[in-house]
Design an enzyme around this catalytic site. Structure first.
Site, PDB file in Angstrom:
ATOM      1  N   LYS A  94     -12.658   0.849 -14.522  1.00 23.77           N
ATOM      2  CA  LYS A  94     -13.213  -0.426 -14.045  1.00 23.77           C
ATOM      3  C   LYS A  94     -13.733  -1.267 -15.218  1.00 23.77           C
ATOM      4  CE  LYS A  94     -12.186   0.047  -9.712  1.00 23.77           C
ATOM      5  NZ  LYS A  94     -11.134  -0.784  -9.101  1.00 23.77           N
ATOM      6  N   ASP A 100       4.075   2.957  -4.149  1.00 29.46           N
ATOM      7  CA  ASP A 100       3.116   3.710  -4.968  1.00 29.46           C
ATOM      8  C   ASP A 100       2.962   2.942  -6.279  1.00 29.46           C
ATOM      9  OD1 ASP A 100       1.764   5.378  -6.661  1.00 29.46           O
ATOM     10  OD2 ASP A 100       2.929   7.175  -6.159  1.00 29.46           O
ATOM     11  N   TYR A 149     -13.197   6.838 -13.273  1.00 28.42           N
ATOM     12  CA  TYR A 149     -13.287   5.598 -12.479  1.00 28.42           C
ATOM     13  C   TYR A 149     -14.026   4.514 -13.264  1.00 28.42           C
ATOM     14  CZ  TYR A 149     -14.304   2.601  -8.406  1.00 28.42           C
ATOM     15  OH  TYR A 149     -14.403   1.545  -7.515  1.00 28.42           O
ATOM     16  N   ASP A 151       0.851  -1.193   0.000  1.00 28.07           N
ATOM     17  CA  ASP A 151       0.000   0.000   0.000  1.00 28.07           C
ATOM     18  C   ASP A 151       0.887   1.243   0.000  1.00 28.07           C
ATOM     19  OD1 ASP A 151      -3.271   0.167   0.791  1.00 28.07           O
ATOM     20  OD2 ASP A 151      -2.133   2.054   0.916  1.00 28.07           O
TER      21      ASP A 151
HETATM   22  N1  LIG Z   1     -15.820   0.521  -1.395  1.00 30.96           N
HETATM   23  C1  LIG Z   1     -16.616   0.266  -2.404  1.00 30.96           C
HETATM   24  O1  LIG Z   1     -17.834   0.504  -2.342  1.00 30.96           O
HETATM   25  C2  LIG Z   1     -16.073  -0.340  -3.674  1.00 30.96           C
HETATM   26  C3  LIG Z   1     -16.988  -0.715  -4.657  1.00 30.96           C
HETATM   27  C4  LIG Z   1     -16.518  -1.267  -5.827  1.00 30.96           C
HETATM   28  C5  LIG Z   1     -15.168  -1.450  -6.016  1.00 30.96           C
HETATM   29  N2  LIG Z   1     -14.300  -1.071  -5.045  1.00 30.96           N
HETATM   30  C6  LIG Z   1     -12.879  -1.275  -5.316  1.00 30.96           C
HETATM   31  O2  LIG Z   1     -12.293  -2.006  -4.273  1.00 30.96           O
HETATM   32  C7  LIG Z   1     -10.907  -1.671  -4.171  1.00 30.96           C
HETATM   33  C8  LIG Z   1     -10.559  -1.352  -2.721  1.00 30.96           C
HETATM   34  O3  LIG Z   1     -11.263  -0.185  -2.338  1.00 30.96           O
HETATM   35  P1  LIG Z   1     -11.735   0.107  -0.843  1.00 30.96           P
HETATM   36  O4  LIG Z   1     -13.171   0.367  -0.889  1.00 30.96           O
HETATM   37  O5  LIG Z   1     -11.181  -0.903   0.060  1.00 30.96           O
HETATM   38  O6  LIG Z   1     -11.056   1.528  -0.649  1.00 30.96           O
HETATM   39  P2  LIG Z   1      -9.970   2.046   0.385  1.00 30.96           P
HETATM   40  O7  LIG Z   1      -9.772   3.468   0.026  1.00 30.96           O
HETATM   41  O8  LIG Z   1     -10.344   1.685   1.768  1.00 30.96           O
HETATM   42  O9  LIG Z   1      -8.685   1.204  -0.015  1.00 30.96           O
HETATM   43  C9  LIG Z   1      -7.944   1.451  -1.171  1.00 30.96           C
HETATM   44  C10 LIG Z   1      -6.483   1.280  -0.813  1.00 30.96           C
HETATM   45  O10 LIG Z   1      -5.698   1.487  -2.002  1.00 30.96           O
HETATM   46  C11 LIG Z   1      -4.543   2.209  -1.618  1.00 30.96           C
HETATM   47  N3  LIG Z   1      -3.953   2.944  -2.729  1.00 30.96           N
HETATM   48  C12 LIG Z   1      -4.490   3.992  -3.380  1.00 30.96           C
HETATM   49  N4  LIG Z   1      -3.620   4.470  -4.287  1.00 30.96           N
HETATM   50  C13 LIG Z   1      -2.512   3.694  -4.201  1.00 30.96           C
HETATM   51  C14 LIG Z   1      -1.252   3.700  -4.860  1.00 30.96           C
HETATM   52  N5  LIG Z   1      -0.939   4.626  -5.785  1.00 30.96           N
HETATM   53  N6  LIG Z   1      -0.339   2.767  -4.525  1.00 30.96           N
HETATM   54  C15 LIG Z   1      -0.614   1.853  -3.561  1.00 30.96           C
HETATM   55  N7  LIG Z   1      -1.786   1.810  -2.903  1.00 30.96           N
HETATM   56  C16 LIG Z   1      -2.724   2.716  -3.214  1.00 30.96           C
HETATM   57  C17 LIG Z   1      -5.043   3.174  -0.538  1.00 30.96           C
HETATM   58  O11 LIG Z   1      -3.995   3.694   0.253  1.00 30.96           O
HETATM   59  C18 LIG Z   1      -6.009   2.298   0.234  1.00 30.96           C
HETATM   60  O12 LIG Z   1      -5.398   1.653   1.327  1.00 30.96           O
HETATM   61  C19 LIG Z   1     -10.672  -0.521  -5.147  1.00 30.96           C
HETATM   62  O13 LIG Z   1     -10.123  -1.016  -6.351  1.00 30.96           O
HETATM   63  C20 LIG Z   1     -12.075  -0.003  -5.404  1.00 30.96           C
HETATM   64  O14 LIG Z   1     -12.178   0.622  -6.657  1.00 30.96           O
HETATM   65  C21 LIG Z   1     -14.711  -0.513  -3.871  1.00 30.96           C
END
Ligand SMILES: NC(=O)c1ccc[n+]([C@@H]2O[C@H](COP(=O)([O-])OP(=O)(O)OC[C@H]3O[C@@H](n4cnc5c(N)ncnc54)[C@H](O)[C@@H]3O)[C@@H](O)[C@H]2O)c1
Length: 263
Positions: free
Chosen positions: A171, A74, A167, A48
């Site tokens: 996706k 990153d 976004y 992360d």
């Molecule tokens: N939460 C929702 O409702 C939802 C719905 C559909 C899809 N998603 C997908 O699920 C996945 C996880 O999302 P989440 O809801 O747990 O969000 P979150 O924000 O809690 O977690 C995302 C993580 O990705 C990390 N991240 C972001 N940019 C980064 C980078 N450049 N390098 C390394 N790490 C990086 C962040 O620090 C964070 O810890 C994502 O791909 C998101 O698009 C989430």
């Protein structure tokens, strides 16, 4: 099939001796995957950009931590990806399962409100980083003749309205990339699938869900499941996809949204 031919159900999600690299591991869905995969016996490379969130993985206690390698990186930087994969191989010898979970939301902006900097930022993490990391991990999997890749897409991979223009475009790209990976490498032992979560309560959705009386929340909870999603809901399907029980699932986009998109 007689009952003596049936596999032990617990073996289907047993990941003992498996090495799993999870991105986005510091929070939300990625963190839930870390916890569940550790419980299933796997060793975890937890990647992360957020050092504080990775530090909080220490809460998981000593026995689990011995099988955990947190790595700050990153994913929009090619050199970070090379470093992460090299240190994972150095520590564990191989990567059996790759969970491409990290992602960034775009503030639900329509195209005219998306400047090129935002567009590039979302694409750099959500799709280019995912492609780079996959390409860094795939040669090792191909050499072993086996591997599992689980890409985190979204209901926004199939429909409009689950994010903004950037976004949603990324996706949709994740689903296309997943299918092509499966098409190209499935016969070589690599099983690639995507998960399409609906609305899950994580840091990503905290702002949108902060007003507990809002119309949005009422709509989101009037789904067949009657509730919002939890990170564990997505970790559970990920665990199943990583295990033997999913052996015949290739190139799928599995929707886990409580029924949000059935109509
Ligand atoms: N939460 C929702 O409702 C939802 C719905 C559909 C899809 N998603 C997908 O699920 C996945 C996880 O999302 P989440 O809801 O747990 O969000 P979150 O924000 O809690 O977690 C995302 C993580 O990705 C990390 N991240 C972001 N940019 C980064 C980078 N450049 N390098 C390394 N790490 C990086 C962040 O620090 C964070 O810890 C994502 O791909 C998101 O698009 C989430």
């Amino acid at each position: 099939m007689s009952s003596k031919d049936l596999p032990n159900p617990y073996s289907l999600v047993n990941l003992v001796d498996q090495v799993v690299l999870i991105t986005g591991a510091a929070s939300g869905i990625g963190r839930a995957q870390v916890e569940l995969f550790l419980a299933a016996g796997a060793s975890i490379v937890a990647v992360d950009i957020n050092p504080d969130g990775l530090e909080r993985l220490k809460e998981l206690g000593e026995p689990a931590r011995q099988r955990l390698q947190p790595q700050i990186a990153d994913l929009s930087k090619a050199e970070d990806i090379v470093r992460v994969v090299n240190s994972a191989i150095e520590r564990f010898g191989r990567i059996d399962v790759l969970c491409n979970t990290a992602g960034l939301l775009d503030g639900y902006k329509p195209s005219l409100d998306v400047d090129e900097a935002l567009w590039d930022k979302i694409f750099a993490v959500n799709i280019k980083g995912l492609y780079r990391l996959t390409n860094a991990v795939l040669p090792g999997m191909l050499a072993m003749g086996k591997g599992v890749i689980i890409n985190m897409a979204s209901v926004a991979g199939n429909f409009a309205g689950g994010g903004g223009a950037a976004y949603t475009a990324t996706k949709h790209a994740v689903l296309g990339y997943t299918r092509q990976l499966s098409y190209d490498y499935g016969r070589k032992g690599i099983r690639v699938n995507a998960v399409c979560p609906g609305m899950i309560e994580t840091g990503m959705t905290a702002d949108a869900l902060s007003d507990r009386e809002s119309k949005l929340l009422k709509v989101l909870t009037s789904v067949p499941a009657g509730r919002l999603g939890k990170p564990e809901d997505i970790a559970q399907i990920s665990l199943f996809l990583a295990g033997q029980g999913a052996d015949f699932i290739h190139g799928a986009a599995i929707t886990v949204d409580g029924g949000l998109t059935i109509k």
